[in-house]
Motif scaffolding. Structure first.
Motif, PDB file in Angstrom:
ATOM      1  N   VAL A  27       1.164   9.741  10.981  1.00 11.81           N
ATOM      2  CA  VAL A  27       2.105  10.750  10.784  1.00 11.81           C
ATOM      3  C   VAL A  27       3.078  11.009  12.059  1.00 11.81           C
ATOM      4  O   VAL A  27       4.096  11.304  12.090  1.00 11.81           O
ATOM      5  N   ALA A  28       2.053  10.734  13.317  1.00  9.75           N
ATOM      6  CA  ALA A  28       2.902  10.744  14.473  1.00  9.75           C
ATOM      7  C   ALA A  28       2.425   9.814  15.303  1.00  9.75           C
ATOM      8  O   ALA A  28       1.316   9.382  15.574  1.00  9.75           O
ATOM      9  N   GLY A  29       3.251   9.235  16.271  1.00 10.28           N
ATOM     10  CA  GLY A  29       2.992   8.173  17.357  1.00 10.28           C
ATOM     11  C   GLY A  29       3.060   6.808  16.579  1.00 10.28           C
ATOM     12  O   GLY A  29       3.674   6.628  15.715  1.00 10.28           O
ATOM     13  N   GLU A  30       2.127   6.005  17.350  1.00  5.28           N
ATOM     14  CA  GLU A  30       2.037   4.712  17.192  1.00  5.28           C
ATOM     15  C   GLU A  30       0.529   4.225  17.099  1.00  5.28           C
ATOM     16  O   GLU A  30      -0.129   4.710  17.958  1.00  5.28           O
ATOM     17  N   ALA A  31       0.394   3.194  16.350  1.00  5.28           N
ATOM     18  CA  ALA A  31      -1.108   2.622  16.252  1.00  5.28           C
ATOM     19  C   ALA A  31      -1.203   1.047  16.579  1.00  5.28           C
ATOM     20  O   ALA A  31      -0.514   0.548  15.649  1.00  5.28           O
ATOM     21  N   ASP A  32      -1.652   0.585  17.585  1.00  2.00           N
ATOM     22  CA  ASP A  32      -2.090  -0.764  17.518  1.00  2.00           C
ATOM     23  C   ASP A  32      -3.367  -0.852  16.555  1.00  2.00           C
ATOM     24  O   ASP A  32      -4.327  -0.439  16.579  1.00  2.00           O
ATOM     25  N   VAL A  33      -3.053  -2.138  15.588  1.00  2.00           N
ATOM     26  CA  VAL A  33      -4.089  -2.647  14.555  1.00  2.00           C
ATOM     27  C   VAL A  33      -4.628  -3.803  14.846  1.00  2.00           C
ATOM     28  O   VAL A  33      -3.439  -4.885  14.918  1.00  2.00           O
ATOM     29  N   THR A  34      -5.732  -4.209  15.088  1.00  2.00           N
ATOM     30  CA  THR A  34      -6.380  -5.723  14.822  1.00  2.00           C
ATOM     31  C   THR A  34      -7.156  -5.861  13.830  1.00  2.00           C
ATOM     32  O   THR A  34      -8.025  -5.100  13.495  1.00  2.00           O
ATOM     33  N   GLU A  35      -6.918  -6.789  13.283  1.00  3.43           N
ATOM     34  CA  GLU A  35      -8.034  -7.689  12.157  1.00  3.43           C
ATOM     35  C   GLU A  35      -8.743  -8.571  12.789  1.00  3.43           C
ATOM     36  O   GLU A  35      -8.128  -9.638  13.204  1.00  3.43           O
ATOM     37  N   PHE A  36     -10.236  -8.590  12.628  1.00  2.00           N
ATOM     38  CA  PHE A  36     -10.913  -9.534  13.179  1.00  2.00           C
ATOM     39  C   PHE A  36     -11.399 -10.477  11.826  1.00  2.00           C
ATOM     40  O   PHE A  36     -12.459 -10.121  11.283  1.00  2.00           O
ATOM     41  N   GLY A  37     -10.559 -11.557  11.610  1.00  2.00           N
ATOM     42  CA  GLY A  37     -10.797 -12.456  10.411  1.00  2.00           C
ATOM     43  C   GLY A  37     -11.275 -13.781  10.831  1.00  2.00           C
ATOM     44  O   GLY A  37     -11.756 -13.888  11.970  1.00  2.00           O
ATOM     45  N   CYS A  88       1.641  -3.479  15.438  1.00  2.00           N
ATOM     46  CA  CYS A  88       1.803  -1.954  15.887  1.00  2.00           C
ATOM     47  C   CYS A  88       2.482  -1.207  14.664  1.00  2.00           C
ATOM     48  O   CYS A  88       3.339  -1.705  14.152  1.00  2.00           O
ATOM     49  N   CYS A  89       1.678  -0.407  14.195  1.00  2.00           N
ATOM     50  CA  CYS A  89       2.017   0.591  12.985  1.00  2.00           C
ATOM     51  C   CYS A  89       2.903   1.764  13.665  1.00  2.00           C
ATOM     52  O   CYS A  89       2.332   2.540  14.262  1.00  2.00           O
ATOM     53  N   PRO A  90       4.196   1.683  13.187  1.00  2.00           N
ATOM     54  CA  PRO A  90       4.900   2.891  13.919  1.00  2.00           C
ATOM     55  C   PRO A  90       4.621   4.165  13.057  1.00  2.00           C
ATOM     56  O   PRO A  90       4.053   4.260  11.719  1.00  2.00           O
ATOM     57  N   THR A  91       5.179   5.152  13.496  1.00  2.00           N
ATOM     58  CA  THR A  91       5.574   6.594  12.587  1.00  2.00           C
ATOM     59  C   THR A  91       5.963   6.419  11.381  1.00  2.00           C
ATOM     60  O   THR A  91       7.077   5.506  11.221  1.00  2.00           O
ATOM     61  N   ALA A 151      -9.869  -2.713  13.726  1.00  2.00           N
ATOM     62  CA  ALA A 151      -9.953  -1.623  14.984  1.00  2.00           C
ATOM     63  C   ALA A 151      -8.376  -0.992  14.990  1.00  2.00           C
ATOM     64  O   ALA A 151      -7.519  -1.819  14.795  1.00  2.00           O
ATOM     65  N   LEU A 152      -8.397   0.168  15.051  1.00  2.00           N
ATOM     66  CA  LEU A 152      -7.109   0.748  15.435  1.00  2.00           C
ATOM     67  C   LEU A 152      -7.079   1.584  16.650  1.00  2.00           C
ATOM     68  O   LEU A 152      -8.001   2.212  16.832  1.00  2.00           O
TER      69      LEU A 152
END
Length: 249
Positions: free
Chosen positions: A59-69, A77-80, A93-94
């Motif tokens: 909804v607001a801000g940004e989030a770094d997303v990591t998949e451990f495959g 990075c997932c934006p607003t 992890a986010l």
């Protein structure tokens, strides 16, 4: 049996979580849940293989997303306005970049393991559909993927309108981001959580400036308008939409 309900987010108790606060809600006997997280920088979420399919909207801000495959790490990075689809069996992890707000959806009923990956989409999502009345939907997952059965879409319009009566074959959660809507005698303002069980008929009436809301279901769904009409599968193609594939990861 659960009934259609409206709950303002302010009435859901806040609890401390990793780097922020969380408000999690699901009516008694309901299959779906929603969690709204307000995070400080560095706060976040983790997923283990035992977790079910989930969707997170930024909804607001940004989030770094990591998949451990099995082949190592993948990050983005997932934006607003973007969303993260975490498939059952994934390790991920986010982490919030600065202060941010997330809306997270999941189900208490497992629907089977389709895949075990992570998908991150920007604000244009995976697909788009609209109708002549001016209601538009951005789809982040439409349950026709081979790898996950869930549906997450952002629905919006900027003018008032009374929509058609209908029902769905799956339980759903609507979270109102902006504007206002009414369902019969229920009046919803931003932050409202609407839990609508499968096969309960309703119609959405948009307020003076329209609305913007998130809609989540955990499995493939069909929609029925006229009571005796044939069910219509709900996905991008069935709505005469097109793929946008604003994929980041």
């Amino acid at each position: 049996m659960a009934k259609l309900s409206l709950t303002p987010l302010a009435e859901v108790a806040a609890e401390s979580t990793a780097g922020g606060t969380s408000r999690r809600f699901s009516p008694d006997g309901y299959s779906l849940w929603i969690e709204v997280l307000d995070l400080e920088s560095g706060g976040g979420l983790t997923w283990a293989p035992a977790d079910g399919d989930e969707a997170v909207y930024v909804v607001a801000g940004e989030a770094d997303v990591t998949e451990f495959g099995p082949d190592g790490r993948r990050s983005a990075c997932c934006p607003t306005g973007g969303a993260v689809i975490v498939e059952q069996g994934a390790r991920a992890a986010l982490t919030s970049v600065g202060r941010g707000q997330l809306v997270r959806f999941g189900s208490t009923d497992p629907v089977g393991v389709y895949g075990h990956g992570v998908n991150v989409f920007g604000p244009r999502g995976w697909g788009f559909s609209g109708d002549p009345a001016g209601t538009h939907a951005t789809w982040f997952s439409d349950s026709t993927w081979e790898s996950t059965p869930l549906t997450l879409l952002r629905v919006e319009r900027d003018t008032p309108r009374q929509g058609p009566a209908h029902h769905h074959s799956q339980d759903e959660i609507i979270y109102l981001l902006d504007g206002s809507i009414s369902l019969g005698s229920l009046e919803a303002e931003p932050g409202a959580i609407l839990c609508i069980p499968a096969n309960v008929r309703y119609r959405i009436t948009a307020g003076p400036v329209g609305y913007r809301f998130l809609n989540y279901r955990s499995g493939p769904a069909a929609q029925v308008y006229e009571r005796d009409s044939a069910p219509q599968l709900e996905n991008v193609a069935a709505r005469d939409g097109h793929l946008t594939d604003d994929r980041i990861l």
